[in-house]
Enzyme design. Structure first.
Site, PDB file in Angstrom:
ATOM      1  N   ASP A 179       1.188  48.597  13.263  1.00 15.63           N
ATOM      2  CA  ASP A 179       1.972  47.276  13.818  1.00 15.63           C
ATOM      3  C   ASP A 179       3.461  47.908  13.953  1.00 15.63           C
ATOM      4  OD1 ASP A 179       3.994  45.061  13.768  1.00 15.63           O
ATOM      5  OD2 ASP A 179       2.149  43.910  13.259  1.00 15.63           O
ATOM      6  N   HIS A 180       4.083  48.316  15.089  1.00 15.89           N
ATOM      7  CA  HIS A 180       5.219  48.868  15.344  1.00 15.89           C
ATOM      8  C   HIS A 180       6.345  48.418  14.931  1.00 15.89           C
ATOM      9  CE1 HIS A 180       5.673  46.734  19.035  1.00 15.89           C
ATOM     10  NE2 HIS A 180       7.019  47.244  18.994  1.00 15.89           N
ATOM     11  N   HIS A 242       3.118  40.837  14.442  1.00 12.10           N
ATOM     12  CA  HIS A 242       4.495  41.366  14.331  1.00 12.10           C
ATOM     13  C   HIS A 242       5.297  40.209  13.391  1.00 12.10           C
ATOM     14  CE1 HIS A 242       3.593  44.537  17.079  1.00 12.10           C
ATOM     15  NE2 HIS A 242       3.869  43.836  18.066  1.00 12.10           N
TER      16      HIS A 242
END
Ligand code: BG6
Length: 486
Positions: A179-180, A242
């Site tokens: 999950d950047h 996010h």
């Protein structure tokens, strides 16, 4: 760091070009890659090693935050890359791949440590995983790890199915779900902030905090992703992953030991205490919006349903705002407001902590209004933190808010993918999404998905270039608050 083979599925794709190669290159320049490192890129195209290496060089020139101007270092970097053409649906190709990897492992004298990176469309995950297992790529001495990109499912059921498939070949500790947002430096800072600031640690609860606001606004629209985006909307694209990860990172209490397991437990605890929404309560706690035409930063843009590839009748959400409650002793009574959307006024990701203001009335009676103390954690575009305090300005003798600021220019800060890849290479999964968190997040959003599908909640229009529909402001006004804009 252990010597290893990095096996990249989707090596000719967009993510590899924009993020993976530039991140590996920056790690290489910083001396953060293993001394013996072999990369095998996989794609459908019939490329030679040379074509592949030229493609990587080009991607670095376009996307690396550091220009590859030291030619000899660049050559050294490219030397570790090999290419293998593979039809990912065909089993035979995997046996050939295994031979190529083993040959290279022997040549370099490295153990059978293998990192599989799946940068492919979700429909291919299943077949790749079973082929990895059946072909023997997953066997042998040495560790095996899997990096996988979102989406982790489309709803609770499909996420559970996907996870079950992953688990047929990989144990949870071997899976690194990217999950950047968890790789963004200021998100990683959230954990440290409390650790090194006793003052913040002491105030991090419902005794002092009035509300928490998490915003991730974007100026871009649906771009060329109509097919994908119209199926998922803001709720699946940003909110379920996010934004809920940001909520967990903000609300978690510091564990006694900072490691992947303890942080995972703390985050899970937050999700378990998140008050469940019933479908019929979605309408009063969740605002969904869709952009109509307007101007974004001075430029006229069309509405969502006029975008290429989107039907006039689309009811897809391009904006979500929600009010959430964490019913644990630390956060009981503190609303968390979350919003995210496309085609908004500015590109911004930030967390605002609004402190309670018991002095407000006292000063109002003397005609002096004080602003609440605000702690602002700026995640994007610049990384920074600011604290708003009130002081009596010696020049005017008035009480005024002042900001104490720190801000770092993004140019020099490592990118999310750099930090995450480095962690995965050294086997630290602290800043990855663990299964339990993913499952609980889907569980929490599931009634919202249903309410949207059944159209129980209105779809509010908002002008492109605004901060979302008015209903999003009203959500906070109901509780006596407002969104703190930048
Ligand atoms: C992705 C979403 O996960 O995150 C995109 O699929 C979104 O729709 C992007 O634009 C936003 O990421 P960032 O890092 O630019 O805030």
């Amino acid at each position: 760091m252990d010597p290893m083979t990095f096996v990249l599925f989707g090596a000719t794709g967009d993510l590899a070009k924009r993020k993976i190669f530039p991140s590996l290159y920056n790690l290489f320049l910083d001396g953060k890659l293993p001394s013996s490192f072999s990369v095998i890129g996989l794609g459908r195209r019939e490329w030679s090693d040379y074509t592949f290496q030229t493609h990587i060089e080009q991607s670095l020139k376009t996307f690396s935050r550091r220009l590859p101007n030291e030619t000899f270092r660049m050559e050294e970097f490219l030397r570790v890359f090999r290419y293998c053409s593979l039809d990912i649906t065909e089993y035979e190709g995997y046996q050939k791949l295994l031979e190529t990897i083993q040959r290279r492992e022997k040549q370099l004298g490295i153990p059978e440590n293998r990192m599989f990176y799946l940068s492919v469309a979700p429909e291919f995950v299943d077949v790749i995983i079973s082929n990895i297992k059946e072909s023997g790529l997953k066997s042998g001495s040495g560790w095996k790890r899997l990096i996988i990109e979102k989406p982790f499912g489309h709803d609770l059921k499909s996420a559970q199915d996907l996870n079950e498939k992953l688990n047929r070949a990989f144990a949870e500790e071997e899976i690194y779900r990217i999950d950047h947002y968890l790789g963004k430096p200021m998100v990683q800072n959230l954990e440290v902030l409390g650790l090194v600031n006793p003052m913040i640690q002491a105030f991090w609860n419902n005794q002092y905090i009035a509300n928490v606001q998490i915003t991730a606004s974007e100026t871009v629209g649906v771009e060329e992703r109509a097919d994908y985006y119209d199926q998922v909307g803001a709720i699946r694209d940003m909110f379920q992953n996010h934004l809920l990860q940001l909520l967990m990172m903000t609300a978690m209490q510091l564990p006694e030991q900072i490691n992947a397991k303890e942080i995972g437990n703390e985050k899970r605890r937050i999700m378990e205490f998140l008050r469940p929404l019933r479908k019929e309560n979605v309408v009063t706690n969740v605002i969904r919006g869709q952009y109509i035409s307007g101007k974004v930063q001075g430029k006229p843009v069309v509405g969502y349903t006029q975008e290429p590839g989107i039907k006039d009748s689309s009811m897809n959400d391009t904006f979500i705002a929600a009010r959430l409650w964490i019913d644990d002793p630390f956060w009981n009574g503190v609303p968390f407001y979350i919003r995210t959307g496309k085609r908004m006024k500015e590109k911004l990701t930030r967390i605002v902590i609004e402190f309670k203001n018991p002095l407000k009335d006292l000063y109002t009676s003397q005609n002096k209004v004080t602003s609440p103390n605000l702690l602002v954690i700026q995640i994007n575009p610049n990384e920074g933190i600011s604290l708003q305090l009130n002081i009596k300005n010696p020049l005017t003798n008035q009480i005024e808010p002042v900001n104490i600021d720190f801000s770092a220019s993004s140019k020099h800060v490592p990118e999310a993918y750099e930090l995450l890849l480095f962690d995965a290479l050294r086997g630290d999964s602290t800043f990855f999404a663990h299964w339990k968190e993913v499952e609980l997040s889907w569980e929490w959003v599931q009634p919202i998905l249903q309410a949207f599908e059944e159209n129980i909640t209105p779809l509010y229009a908002y002008h492109s270039g605004s901060m979302g529909p008015d209903a999003s402001d009203q959500l906070l006004q109901e509780d006596g608050f407002k969104w703190w804009e930048s």
